[in-house]
Design a protein around this motif. Structure first.
Motif, short mmCIF file in Angstrom:
data_model
loop_
_atom_site.label_atom_id
_atom_site.label_comp_id
_atom_site.label_asym_id
_atom_site.label_seq_id
_atom_site.Cartn_x
_atom_site.Cartn_y
_atom_site.Cartn_z
N SER B 86 0.88 -1.13 0.04
CA SER B 86 -0.07 -0.14 -0.07
C SER B 86 0.95 1.39 0.08
O SER B 86 1.79 1.38 0.79
N GLY B 87 0.41 2.11 -0.92
CA GLY B 87 1.53 3.34 -0.94
C GLY B 87 2.54 3.42 -2.25
O GLY B 87 3.17 4.31 -2.42
N GLY B 88 2.60 2.10 -2.40
CA GLY B 88 3.78 1.87 -3.62
C GLY B 88 3.67 2.47 -5.10
O GLY B 88 2.19 2.55 -5.24
N THR B 89 4.58 2.98 -5.66
CA THR B 89 4.29 3.44 -7.09
C THR B 89 5.22 2.84 -8.02
O THR B 89 6.32 2.26 -7.66
N VAL B 90 4.92 2.87 -9.26
CA VAL B 90 5.42 2.43 -10.43
C VAL B 90 5.16 3.22 -11.64
O VAL B 90 4.29 4.06 -11.54
N ARG B 91 6.24 3.44 -12.45
CA ARG B 91 6.05 4.16 -13.69
C ARG B 91 5.87 3.52 -14.89
O ARG B 91 6.48 2.44 -15.26
N LEU B 92 4.91 3.94 -15.84
CA LEU B 92 4.62 3.33 -17.19
C LEU B 92 4.64 4.21 -18.08
O LEU B 92 3.66 5.23 -18.06
N GLY B 93 5.79 4.61 -18.84
CA GLY B 93 5.78 5.63 -19.88
C GLY B 93 5.96 6.78 -19.06
O GLY B 93 6.67 7.13 -18.00
N GLU B 94 5.10 7.90 -19.01
CA GLU B 94 4.87 9.14 -18.25
C GLU B 94 3.82 8.99 -17.03
O GLU B 94 3.64 10.03 -16.73
N THR B 95 3.26 7.91 -16.98
CA THR B 95 2.21 7.87 -15.99
C THR B 95 2.65 7.12 -14.78
O THR B 95 3.61 6.05 -14.94
N VAL B 96 2.13 7.51 -13.58
CA VAL B 96 2.35 6.82 -12.57
C VAL B 96 1.27 6.26 -11.95
O VAL B 96 0.23 6.70 -11.83
N LEU B 97 1.56 4.92 -11.57
CA LEU B 97 0.22 4.31 -10.72
C LEU B 97 0.80 4.09 -9.17
O LEU B 97 2.00 3.93 -8.80
N ARG B 98 -0.19 4.36 -8.59
CA ARG B 98 -0.06 4.24 -6.98
C ARG B 98 -1.10 3.35 -6.42
O ARG B 98 -2.19 3.69 -6.69
N MET B 99 -0.61 2.50 -5.62
CA MET B 99 -1.47 1.16 -5.09
C MET B 99 -1.93 1.88 -3.75
O MET B 99 -0.91 2.20 -3.02
N LEU B 100 -3.03 1.63 -3.49
CA LEU B 100 -3.64 2.08 -1.89
C LEU B 100 -4.45 0.99 -1.37
O LEU B 100 -5.34 0.61 -1.99
#
Lengths: 435, 339
Positions: B86-100
């Motif tokens: 929870s709170g972790g992030t990843v980048r795909l291209g110029e997009t950021v995904l954040r899991m919560l």
């Protein structure tokens, strides 16, 4: 202020190139009449005793300035003006003088003595002259013919005929009024009577034949000084110049603003005027109907000054009063005007970094008993290479309670600090107004 | 499955684009329209990655051999498989995904009063316009009082217009900064803050002029004037910062104070350097104000001349200092012989 022109000639060669005869006619042929005492005879008889003095910068071959001079002894003593040789006094490492005699020979020249107050100098040529003048006291009558010799604008030795009009009254130092055309380059040349007595030394002009000579007795006094037993030329002429100025100004500044100081009344202000007989005063008013205020100005200045260098003068004293009145402006707007008139800015004096320091100022609200309070600034700067000499500007604004104001300025050039404070005190004490 | 997990899609400035509840796995992510989460980013593949749960119940993202890959965190390297607590992030291209996790901790609300009571008052348009109008009128009044050669309405109006334009540009810059930080522009409030600060500064300078008039020898006056100016400018900067950022009050006051001291300090250093340059001007205290001498601090003529005498030592040391400097710079005299 009217400009008085000193006759040393800087850049005369350039001036001569740009100089063309007026009109389409050639010069009128003159028939020489060799009657004794006439101009041609004076020229022939005494011309060879007059020399040209050139000042050159040691790094450049051509002359930087020139003047005239004349032999006064068998040993090769030459009298000229201080302002002709001033560059040597200020920068002995960079400048040197040479003498060109009537035959066209170039002789070396050594500065022996100066008299800054009377604008005279004595130089010794490296070779003795074939003829010389003997200085002696002679007093012509007003209207007597005089013959002035010198090198106007480096055009060759010339003679100018004019009349003796006596000693000027009310000057800082004695001067002969000579009616004749003196021109740059003639500085230091002699003005002779028909019998060949030196009456004066060419020094300055105001144009239109109004010219001035240093009385010959001053040159005699300078020559006598160098002949006194044990005479040694000063090691530093600049210190000597400062010493002479300081000694002389103690005498003449003592006469400035002596009580009772003559006053003039402008509006409700009573202001000092003509601080000493050698001042000239002028007044004017600005009453433009489109302007919501009026200005009356009154100015006095010494007609004369001591030449120190191209940018420096001593003895110049100037007094300027400006009285502002307005019935249309409210108090805030009047004070905007008043502040602007009192605002600091460029000094009324020349000077560059070589010669003077920047100005430093002290400002206070100065109360003088019943005479009212003056916002007063005292600004001074020092002559860098003449210890003891300062330029001083005292400027004051009256803190009055109505819609009128006074801005007054006293300017003193080349004075000692004590003298500046003394004169400033008398000046500030002599200003008053009615509430 | 009893846990609910959310995924936030953010752009490269971390501004939120969309938020999705994940109720079943696996979840496909990509630019194509048959994905569970559709991402409008030209650096993202049609079918870029997929989300699933591992044995511990933690979300795992797997790269589907995409062109730009999946990168760990905001600055990490590319990896084929990344675990996202929870709170972790990843980048795909110029997009950021954040899991919560839905139970993820949320900070307390920022109290409205933190913007300052004055600034809160300026948030209402009426108050803001009153302040702006008052400042412009004050500037016009002062310009009128400074005029002494005839009435020139044109001068007053143009002075007011230029002032207003300048304030608008300043406020506009702050509004743009505010918008770019994801907040509101609040142009009018910025305008009111700037107007207020300008009026305060104008009045402060006028008050200091009166002080200089009344008491010219007060040595502390430049320090007082400088201190007051720093306070006014720093307060204004701090108020602007409060509107555009989430910084705490002490922090933004510290930043604003520091920035002001540096800015005004540079100006002071410049004028100090000027003072040491040679010039031919008289710099005396030339303010006269319509007050008469009653309230002014006055000295006797003797005292004045004593003080003037004190300049002499200054001038002598200045002259000697300059002379030494010149002597040090002067080349050796020419040794050329006379011709």
């Amino acid at each position: 202020m009217r400009a008085r022109m000193r006759l040393a000639c800087a850049g005369c060669a350039v001036a001569a190139f740009g100089w063309a005869p007026m009109g389409a006619f050639g010069p009128m042929p003159l028939r020489g009449q060799a009657r004794p005492g006439g101009t041609p005879s004076v020229f022939r008889q005494f011309g060879e005793r007059v020399v040209k003095i050139e000042i050159s910068e040691s790094g450049s071959a051509a002359k930087a300035s020139l003047g005239s001079g004349f032999f006064v002894s068998a040993g090769g003593d030459v009298i000229t003006n201080y302002h002709v040789v001033a560059q040597i006094v200020h920068d002995p490492d960079r400048y040197r003088a040479r003498i060109i005699n009537a035959a066209g020979d170039t002789l070396g020249a050594t500065l022996l003595a100066i008299d800054v107050v009377h604008d005279l100098a004595l130089v010794r040529s490296s070779a003795p002259p074939s003829a010389w003048f003997t200085l002696r006291a002679a007093t012509p009558d007003q209207g007597d013919r005089l013959f002035s010799l010198g090198h106007p604008r480096d055009l060759g030795l010339s003679i100018v005929e004019g009349t003796y009009n006596g000693l000027l009254r009310h000057t800082l130092y004695p001067k002969i009024h000579f009616t004749g055309s003196l021109n740059p380059g003639m500085s230091g040349g002699p003005a002779l009577s028909a019998s060949g007595d030196v009456i004066g030394i060419n020094v300055s002009t105001e144009g239109n034949q109004v010219s001035f000579l240093v009385p010959a007795d001053q040159a005699l006094a300078l020559l006598d000084r160098t002949r006194a037993a044990g005479f040694q030329p000063p090691t530093n002429f600049l210190d000597e110049a400062a010493r002479q100025i300081l000694a002389y100004q103690d005498i003449y500044l003592d006469r400035v603003f002596r009580t009772p100081v003559p006053t003039v009344t402008i509006g409700r202000f009573t202001l000092p005027t003509e601080p000493a007989p050698f001042f000239k005063c002028w007044a004017d008013a600005d009453r433009n109907p489109e302007q919501p205020y009026e200005t009356v100005s009154h100015q006095c200045s010494t007609d004369d000054y001591l030449y120190l260098s191209e940018d420096q003068a001593s003895g110049l004293i100037e007094l300027t009063h400006q009285v502002l009145t307005s019935s249309q402006l409210n108090r805030f707007r009047f004070y905007a005007l008043y502040s602007n008139e009192f605002s600091s800015g460029d000094s009324p004096m020349w000077g560059d970094e070589e010669d003077v320091t920047s100005f430093r100022c002290v400002t206070r609200n100065v109360r003088r008993g019943v005479k009212g309070t003056l916002r007063t600034a005292f600004c001074a700067r020092r002559y860098r290479r003449m210890p003891g000499l300062y330029d001083v500007v005292v400027r004051a604004a009256a803190l009055a309670t109505r819609n009128d104001g006074l801005v007054t300025t006293l300017t003193l050039a080349g004075v000692s600090y004590e003298n500046a404070e003394r004169v400033a005190r008398r000046f500030l004490e002599s200003i008053s107004w009615t509430e | 499955m009893d846990r609910v997990i959310l995924v936030e899609v953010r752009d490269r400035r971390l501004h939120l684009r969309s938020r999705h509840r994940l109720e079943r796995f696996p979840i496909s992510i990509g630019r194509a329209y048959d994905n569970d989460i559709i991402v409008d980013d030209r650096y993202v593949d049609a079918h870029h990655a997929s989300l699933s749960l591992d044995d511990d119940g933690v979300v795992v993202i797997e790269d589907l051999e995409s062109v730009n890959g999946v990168k760990d965190g905001l600055r990490g390297a590319r990896a084929a498989r990344i675990r996202l607590p929870s709170g972790g992030t990843v980048r795909l291209g110029e997009t950021v995904l954040r899991m919560l996790d839905v139970g993820h901790n949320v900070a307390r609300a920022v109290p409205l009063a933190d913007e300052g009571r004055l600034v809160s008052a300026l948030l209402t348009p009426t108050a803001a316009w009153c302040v702006v109008g008052g400042s412009v009128l004050l500037a016009m009044l002062l310009a009128w009082l400074r005029q002494y050669s005839g009435e020139r309405a044109v001068v007053l109006i143009s002075a007011a217009l230029f002032l207003f334009l300048g304030l608008c540009i300043w406020a506009g810059i702050w509004a743009i900064v505010g918008r770019s930080q994801g907040g509101r522009g609040r142009f009018l409030t910025h305008l009111a803050i700037a107007s207020l600060a300008l009026s305060a500064a104008t009045l402060w300078v006028a008050a200091m002029d009166y002080m200089e008039f009344l008491w010219p020898e007060l040595a502390l006056r430049p320090a007082i004037q400088y201190g007051g100016s720093v306070l006014i400018v720093a307060a204004a900067l701090s108020a602007h910062l409060g509107l555009v950022s989430m910084l705490s009050r002490p922090r933004r006051m510290a930043i604003a104070g520091l920035a002001t001291i540096v800015l005004l300090g540079l100006a002071e250093v410049g004028s100090w350097a000027d003072e040491n340059e040679f010039d031919n001007a008289l710099h005396y205290s030339d303010v006269v104000r319509p007050m008469g001498a009653g309230l002014a601090h006055t000295v006797t003529l003797d005292r004045f001349l004593d003080d003037a005498g004190g300049l002499r030592a200054d001038l002598d040391s200045l002259a000697e200092r300059r002379n030494r400097a010149t002597a040090a710079n002067r080349p050796a005299p020419h040794s050329e012989t006379a011709r």
